[in-house]
Design a protein around this motif. Structure first.
Motif, mmCIF file in Angstrom:
data_model
loop_
_atom_site.group_PDB
_atom_site.id
_atom_site.type_symbol
_atom_site.label_atom_id
_atom_site.label_comp_id
_atom_site.label_asym_id
_atom_site.label_seq_id
_atom_site.Cartn_x
_atom_site.Cartn_y
_atom_site.Cartn_z
ATOM 1 N N GLU A 1 -28.719 4.875 -56.017
ATOM 2 C CA GLU A 1 -30.144 3.358 -55.708
ATOM 3 C C GLU A 1 -29.103 2.086 -55.504
ATOM 4 O O GLU A 1 -29.327 0.963 -54.841
ATOM 5 C CB GLU A 1 -30.418 2.938 -57.400
ATOM 6 N N ASP A 2 -27.380 2.077 -55.941
ATOM 7 C CA ASP A 2 -26.697 1.050 -55.393
ATOM 8 C C ASP A 2 -25.964 1.571 -54.414
ATOM 9 O O ASP A 2 -25.396 2.232 -53.646
ATOM 10 C CB ASP A 2 -26.131 0.706 -55.897
ATOM 11 N N LEU B 1 -22.776 -0.496 -51.935
ATOM 12 C CA LEU B 1 -22.834 -2.297 -52.566
ATOM 13 C C LEU B 1 -21.453 -2.708 -50.373
ATOM 14 O O LEU B 1 -20.818 -1.228 -50.503
ATOM 15 C CB LEU B 1 -21.258 -2.416 -53.358
ATOM 16 N N GLN C 1 -31.972 -7.553 -52.115
ATOM 17 C CA GLN C 1 -30.102 -7.705 -52.101
ATOM 18 C C GLN C 1 -29.994 -9.025 -52.727
ATOM 19 O O GLN C 1 -30.857 -9.603 -53.144
ATOM 20 C CB GLN C 1 -30.203 -8.121 -50.388
ATOM 21 N N ARG D 1 -20.950 3.912 -53.010
ATOM 22 C CA ARG D 1 -22.140 3.598 -53.043
ATOM 23 C C ARG D 1 -21.941 4.718 -54.516
ATOM 24 O O ARG D 1 -21.601 6.260 -54.330
ATOM 25 C CB ARG D 1 -22.948 4.531 -52.651
ATOM 26 N N ARG E 1 -24.682 -6.877 -52.226
ATOM 27 C CA ARG E 1 -25.009 -5.712 -53.396
ATOM 28 C C ARG E 1 -26.666 -5.480 -52.628
ATOM 29 O O ARG E 1 -27.604 -6.193 -52.467
ATOM 30 C CB ARG E 1 -25.510 -6.000 -54.616
ATOM 31 N N CYS E 2 -26.833 -4.052 -52.281
ATOM 32 C CA CYS E 2 -28.185 -3.443 -52.056
ATOM 33 C C CYS E 2 -28.806 -2.143 -53.146
ATOM 34 O O CYS E 2 -28.145 -1.303 -53.489
ATOM 35 C CB CYS E 2 -28.076 -2.361 -50.677
ATOM 36 N N HIS E 3 -30.052 -3.248 -53.313
ATOM 37 C CA HIS E 3 -31.237 -1.806 -54.569
ATOM 38 C C HIS E 3 -32.242 -1.138 -53.928
ATOM 39 O O HIS E 3 -32.236 -2.430 -53.215
ATOM 40 C CB HIS E 3 -30.694 -2.786 -55.909
#
Lengths: 113, 111
Positions: free
Chosen positions: A72-73, A75, A6, A68, A22-24
């Motif tokens: 992979e991401d 937001l 994150q 999205r 952001r989350c990855h």
């Protein structure tokens, strides 16, 4: 942490400013979630995604939006931050609709002044 | 809305003692899960018990589920300082894939 990061990990911002978290993930999990954690409330679901461009609201979605565009991401955007959005935000993923466990990122501590 | 509620809110025990915490919930569930959160970290899944199970073990963890009372308990045996953390129950509803978390029990294990 099942390959979930994150960013940022900490942020201080002013009331009225937009903020994006952001989350990855590197696990290729289909489902992704955004939660907020506040004392006495546990984790509350803000928004979730069940695939690229497929998102839906959780129980505390007012004032938040998500996007999205890639697996992979995920937001999370606070369009105009308010002091009530000061919280710790967690991203989580889930492989498939298996009703099993979720994997959590390390969290983002957001302070809105 | 918060589905699970943990009891007690906080627990302080001596190293080597057992720690027991309870979770009550309101609606029909598919399964119930327990998570641990160390200070400043994300949640980590500990154990899952399905609605047709009554007891489950994993290492020093023992979970029970009583669907008639809509309650679950988590027992940590022979506690260690490293068990100091917050513990959350989370329910997966029968017709709703979302996880609903309780407010957690904070466990402090004294050396």
């Amino acid at each position: 942490d099942a390959g979930i990061t994150q960013s940022p990990r900490h942020k201080v911002t002013e009331t009225g400013t937009p903020v994006t978290l952001r989350c990855h993930q590197t696990e290729n999990h289909r489902y992704m979630y955004w939660y907020r954690q506040d004392p006495g409330h546990g984790l509350r679901l803000i928004h979730y995604s069940y695939g690229v461009k497929d998102t839906d609201k959780g129980e505390v979605s007012d004032g938040y939006s998500v996007s999205r565009s890639k697996t992979e991401d995920f937001l999370l955007t606070l369009e105009s931050a308010t002091s009530s959005q000061t919280s710790v935000y967690f991203c989580a993923t889930e492989a498939e609709r298996s009703y099993n466990e979720q994997f959590f990122g390390p969290g983002t501590r957001l302070t809105v002044l | 809305s918060q589905q699970g509620e943990e009891d007690p809110q906080a627990l302080s025990i001596q190293e080597g003692e057992n720690a027991t915490m309870n979770c009550s919930y309101k609606t029909s569930i598919n399964n119930l899960q327990w998570y641990r959160q160390n200070s400043g970290r994300g949640l980590v899944h500990l154990i899952l018990i399905r609605s047709n199970e009554r007891e489950k073990h994993s290492g020093r963890l023992r979970v029970t589920l009583d669907t008639s009372k809509k309650s679950s308990s988590l027992l940590i045996t022979a506690s260690r300082a490293a068990d100091t953390a917050s513990y959350f129950c989370a329910t997966r509803n029968s017709n709703d894939y979302k996880l609903s978390f309780g407010a957690g029990t904070t466990v402090t294990v004294r050396a």
